[in-house]
Write an enzyme that holds these catalytic residues in place. Structure first.
Site, PDB file in Angstrom:
ATOM      1  N   LYS A  13       0.848  -1.177   0.000  1.00  0.00           N
ATOM      2  CA  LYS A  13       0.000   0.000   0.000  1.00  0.00           C
ATOM      3  C   LYS A  13       0.886   1.229   0.000  1.00  0.00           C
ATOM      4  O   LYS A  13       1.870   1.291   0.758  1.00  0.00           O
ATOM      5  CB  LYS A  13      -0.918   0.027   1.224  1.00  0.00           C
ATOM      6  CG  LYS A  13      -1.809   1.263   1.279  1.00  0.00           C
ATOM      7  CD  LYS A  13      -2.709   1.251   2.506  1.00  0.00           C
ATOM      8  CE  LYS A  13      -3.569   2.511   2.548  1.00  0.00           C
ATOM      9  NZ  LYS A  13      -4.443   2.555   3.746  1.00  0.00           N
ATOM     10  N   SER A 193       6.631   5.896  -0.407  1.00  0.00           N
ATOM     11  CA  SER A 193       7.958   5.257  -0.476  1.00  0.00           C
ATOM     12  C   SER A 193       8.464   4.792   0.883  1.00  0.00           C
ATOM     13  O   SER A 193       9.676   4.650   1.079  1.00  0.00           O
ATOM     14  CB  SER A 193       8.980   6.212  -1.123  1.00  0.00           C
ATOM     15  OG  SER A 193       8.564   6.588  -2.422  1.00  0.00           O
ATOM     16  N   ARG A 194       7.552   4.578   1.817  1.00  0.00           N
ATOM     17  CA  ARG A 194       7.901   4.127   3.168  1.00  0.00           C
ATOM     18  C   ARG A 194       8.734   5.150   3.940  1.00  0.00           C
ATOM     19  O   ARG A 194       9.358   4.825   4.951  1.00  0.00           O
ATOM     20  CB  ARG A 194       8.639   2.771   3.137  1.00  0.00           C
ATOM     21  CG  ARG A 194       7.790   1.620   2.599  1.00  0.00           C
ATOM     22  CD  ARG A 194       6.577   1.384   3.481  1.00  0.00           C
ATOM     23  NE  ARG A 194       5.818   0.205   3.110  1.00  0.00           N
ATOM     24  CZ  ARG A 194       4.751   0.221   2.301  1.00  0.00           C
ATOM     25  NH1 ARG A 194       4.353   1.372   1.750  1.00  0.00           N
ATOM     26  NH2 ARG A 194       4.091  -0.890   2.026  1.00  0.00           N
ATOM     27  N   LEU A 195       8.752   6.385   3.478  1.00  0.00           N
ATOM     28  CA  LEU A 195       9.462   7.451   4.204  1.00  0.00           C
ATOM     29  C   LEU A 195       8.463   8.143   5.122  1.00  0.00           C
ATOM     30  O   LEU A 195       8.132   9.322   4.965  1.00  0.00           O
ATOM     31  CB  LEU A 195      10.099   8.434   3.206  1.00  0.00           C
ATOM     32  CG  LEU A 195      11.126   7.800   2.272  1.00  0.00           C
ATOM     33  CD1 LEU A 195      11.680   8.849   1.302  1.00  0.00           C
ATOM     34  CD2 LEU A 195      12.267   7.168   3.068  1.00  0.00           C
ATOM     35  N   HIS A 196       7.988   7.381   6.100  1.00  0.00           N
ATOM     36  CA  HIS A 196       6.903   7.833   6.966  1.00  0.00           C
ATOM     37  C   HIS A 196       7.353   8.949   7.900  1.00  0.00           C
ATOM     38  O   HIS A 196       8.548   9.113   8.185  1.00  0.00           O
ATOM     39  CB  HIS A 196       6.381   6.660   7.798  1.00  0.00           C
ATOM     40  CG  HIS A 196       6.091   5.439   6.997  1.00  0.00           C
ATOM     41  ND1 HIS A 196       5.209   5.432   5.934  1.00  0.00           N
ATOM     42  CD2 HIS A 196       6.574   4.162   7.097  1.00  0.00           C
ATOM     43  CE1 HIS A 196       5.143   4.211   5.418  1.00  0.00           C
ATOM     44  NE2 HIS A 196       5.972   3.428   6.101  1.00  0.00           N
TER      45      HIS A 196
END
Length: 219
Positions: A13, A193-196
């Site tokens: 996701k 991009s999972r750079l939360h």
């Protein structure tokens, strides 16, 4: 170890709904929590008041379960339960716990850690009196976390206490509220991009001199 089905391992996701910036967030974590909880409620998120409670037993094994938040203010986060349950016994031996809210639709997580204390008897009495009658009877009927032979015991107990108390069951002595007094909060906002975004608040000092410090954490 058995491989996961590809349909599970390949689930992905992209989180792109919002961002969490230090300058736009509240300096007080309680205000940030209040904002996010209100947005979850207004957004009609399923059970926005559900939170995972983690405790640790005397054997150092952690355990989790989902409970419902019933109040919050500058003193802490409140929920109600059976004091004789597994979580109650673990909190009696180790009065520190962690809470987690996961609002999937908003791509948000809130984690809270701190010391746990019982709320006053007056607070527990007031909340118990506000519960539906069936729930008040259920608090008497269920020996929470204890092994039982069948559901028949619960039904039998419920009938017994309903006949005994009629419309006015008192609060059981083994049932009441807990308050987690936070010393650490973390707010997580999913990003692409999972750079939360992760902001951690930690309480420094004590008493009137205490204050919250805020840091960004790597995702």
């Amino acid at each position: 170890m058995r491989d996961l089905p590809s349909s599970i391992a390949d689930l992905r996701k992209s989180y792109e709904r919002a961002e969490l910036d230090e300058q736009a967030s509240h300096a007080n974590p309680l205000l940030q929590f209040d904002q996010w909880l209100r947005e979850a409620i207004e957004g009609q998120i399923p059970e926005p008041n559900a939170m995972t409670l983690a405790t640790v037993g005397s054997n150092l094994r952690p355990s989790t379960r989902v409970v419902l938040i019933k109040g919050y203010d500058e003193r802490g986060i409140v929920w109600y339960t059976n004091y004789d349950s597994r979580k109650g016994q673990e909190l009696a031996g180790n009065p520190f716990a962690a809470l987690q809210f996961h609002w999937v639709e908003l791509e948000r997580v809130v984690r809270i850690e701190g010391r746990v204390e019982k709320v006053s008897a007056e607070e527990s009495d007031a909340y118990f009196a506000s519960r539906p009658l069936d729930s008040r009877i259920g608090a008497w009927a269920s020996p929470q976390s204890q092994p039982i032979d069948s559901r028949t015991l619960l039904v039998t107990n419920a009938a017994k206490y309903a006949a005994q108390f009629l419309l006015q069951p008192p609060r059981p002595p083994h049932w009441g509220g807990y308050r987690l007094v936070p010393d650490r909060w973390e707010f997580w906002q999913g990003r692409k991009s999972r750079l939360h975004d992760r902001l951690r608040y930690e309480l420094q000092g004590s008493g009137e001199a205490s204050q919250w410090t805020r840091q960004r954490l790597a995702p």
